[in-house]
Write a protein that holds these residues in place. Sequence first.
Motif, mmCIF file in Angstrom:
data_model
loop_
_atom_site.group_PDB
_atom_site.id
_atom_site.type_symbol
_atom_site.label_atom_id
_atom_site.label_comp_id
_atom_site.label_asym_id
_atom_site.label_seq_id
_atom_site.Cartn_x
_atom_site.Cartn_y
_atom_site.Cartn_z
ATOM 1 N N LEU B 40 0.834 -1.211 0.000
ATOM 2 C CA LEU B 40 0.000 0.000 0.000
ATOM 3 C C LEU B 40 0.863 1.253 0.000
ATOM 4 O O LEU B 40 0.549 2.246 -0.662
ATOM 5 N N ASN B 41 1.997 1.194 0.723
ATOM 6 C CA ASN B 41 2.876 2.356 0.773
ATOM 7 C C ASN B 41 3.509 2.628 -0.583
ATOM 8 O O ASN B 41 3.696 3.794 -0.952
ATOM 9 N N ASN B 44 0.921 4.342 -2.596
ATOM 10 C CA ASN B 44 0.775 5.723 -2.129
ATOM 11 C C ASN B 44 1.873 6.609 -2.684
ATOM 12 O O ASN B 44 1.621 7.745 -3.073
ATOM 13 N N LEU B 45 3.113 6.071 -2.695
ATOM 14 C CA LEU B 45 4.230 6.882 -3.203
ATOM 15 C C LEU B 45 4.021 7.232 -4.672
ATOM 16 O O LEU B 45 4.257 8.376 -5.093
ATOM 17 N N VAL B 48 1.319 9.956 -4.869
ATOM 18 C CA VAL B 48 1.815 11.271 -4.461
ATOM 19 C C VAL B 48 2.734 11.849 -5.540
ATOM 20 O O VAL B 48 2.700 13.054 -5.830
ATOM 21 N N VAL B 58 -6.103 15.239 -6.986
ATOM 22 C CA VAL B 58 -6.766 13.933 -7.038
ATOM 23 C C VAL B 58 -5.924 12.863 -6.343
ATOM 24 O O VAL B 58 -6.440 12.078 -5.546
ATOM 25 N N ALA B 60 -3.642 13.170 -4.031
ATOM 26 C CA ALA B 60 -3.581 13.345 -2.578
ATOM 27 C C ALA B 60 -4.882 12.889 -1.924
ATOM 28 O O ALA B 60 -4.861 12.255 -0.867
ATOM 29 N N VAL B 61 -6.024 13.193 -2.566
ATOM 30 C CA VAL B 61 -7.307 12.744 -2.020
ATOM 31 C C VAL B 61 -7.365 11.224 -1.989
ATOM 32 O O VAL B 61 -7.785 10.617 -0.994
ATOM 33 N N VAL B 63 -4.807 9.150 -1.819
ATOM 34 C CA VAL B 63 -3.919 8.669 -0.756
ATOM 35 C C VAL B 63 -4.606 8.775 0.600
ATOM 36 O O VAL B 63 -4.518 7.861 1.426
ATOM 37 N N PHE B 64 -5.327 9.879 0.820
ATOM 38 C CA PHE B 64 -6.048 10.057 2.077
ATOM 39 C C PHE B 64 -7.077 8.943 2.268
ATOM 40 O O PHE B 64 -7.200 8.359 3.344
ATOM 41 N N LEU B 65 -7.810 8.620 1.202
ATOM 42 C CA LEU B 65 -8.813 7.552 1.307
ATOM 43 C C LEU B 65 -8.131 6.203 1.545
ATOM 44 O O LEU B 65 -8.646 5.357 2.289
ATOM 45 N N ILE B 66 -6.941 6.000 0.933
ATOM 46 C CA ILE B 66 -6.217 4.744 1.160
ATOM 47 C C ILE B 66 -5.792 4.628 2.619
ATOM 48 O O ILE B 66 -5.819 3.531 3.190
ATOM 49 N N PHE B 67 -5.412 5.754 3.241
ATOM 50 C CA PHE B 67 -5.087 5.716 4.666
ATOM 51 C C PHE B 67 -6.256 5.167 5.465
ATOM 52 O O PHE B 67 -6.089 4.299 6.325
ATOM 53 N N VAL B 68 -7.462 5.681 5.177
ATOM 54 C CA VAL B 68 -8.647 5.250 5.925
ATOM 55 C C VAL B 68 -8.894 3.757 5.697
ATOM 56 O O VAL B 68 -9.152 3.000 6.641
ATOM 57 N N VAL B 69 -8.789 3.331 4.433
ATOM 58 C CA VAL B 69 -9.047 1.925 4.132
ATOM 59 C C VAL B 69 -8.001 1.038 4.805
ATOM 60 O O VAL B 69 -8.330 -0.040 5.318
#
Lengths: 179, 101
Positions: B40-41, B44-45, B48, B58, B60-61, B63-69
Amino acid sequence: MTGTIDTLLQNLDTLLLYVLAAGALVGAVLMLVLRQPMRVATALIATMVCLGGIYGLLGVHLIAVFQVLIYVGAVMVFMVYAIMLLDARDPSVRSRFSGLLVPGIVAFALFLGALVYGLWQSVPAAASGPHGAGLTLKAFAAAFLSEYWLHFELTSVLLVAAVVAALAVIKVHRTDHGG
Amino acid sequence: MADKVPLLLSLAVAIFALGLLGVVVRRNVLVMLMCMELMLNGVNLSLVTFAHQTGTAVGAVLVFLIFVVAAAEIAIAIPIVLLLVRSKRTLDLDAYTDLKG
């Protein structure tokens, strides 16, 4: 000598980026090699912190903050608690690798080759686009709450479902033991 | 920083592939979960990097949703691992080959 140092100072961002990228890569490799789950968790935390530094260098400070707060602060602390709850003398600690070691490495080489090939095919076209000067918090917040508010609300539904599922899992275990 | 996009994408690819290799070759359930976090990281990279390259929000948004998931995923996965360990007293995935369904 001073000329070299001056050049280095001018390219401090680039130097930091290389150091952080190398740190992230070393942490990822260590995760595969280390035996104890706690050391694997430490290597993963080091990788995540290095990636957070890279996000900060790229100017996406919000994501850097949440990388450290959510990933290192919440997810990995939870993982470390789970490791401490469980037995460290497990057979899976003594012998690290499953029987899929050789096929896994072969598939890894093929997969990496395919990804690198795809990257080399696509990067020149992608690099010709406009370069952003870094994402501001204002732009992020405006996009987040005006365009993507539906996705934001859907994540709250997902989180509620996750809480209910975790409760259901724990309740099943309690009835199992005749509670 | 714009000329570093190939380097960052290569790093993302390497991290994703190493995480996938870890999921395949390691035996310990918790280590496999951590390797999934590594994958997942890597994703994300790359997101970003693309957000930085195009200057849009888009990536960054997302990535934010992936954090929550990822947080939700780990909150479900750890109780399941604890239940598995309670039933067979081991973290070795080879012991759970009789799982069905």
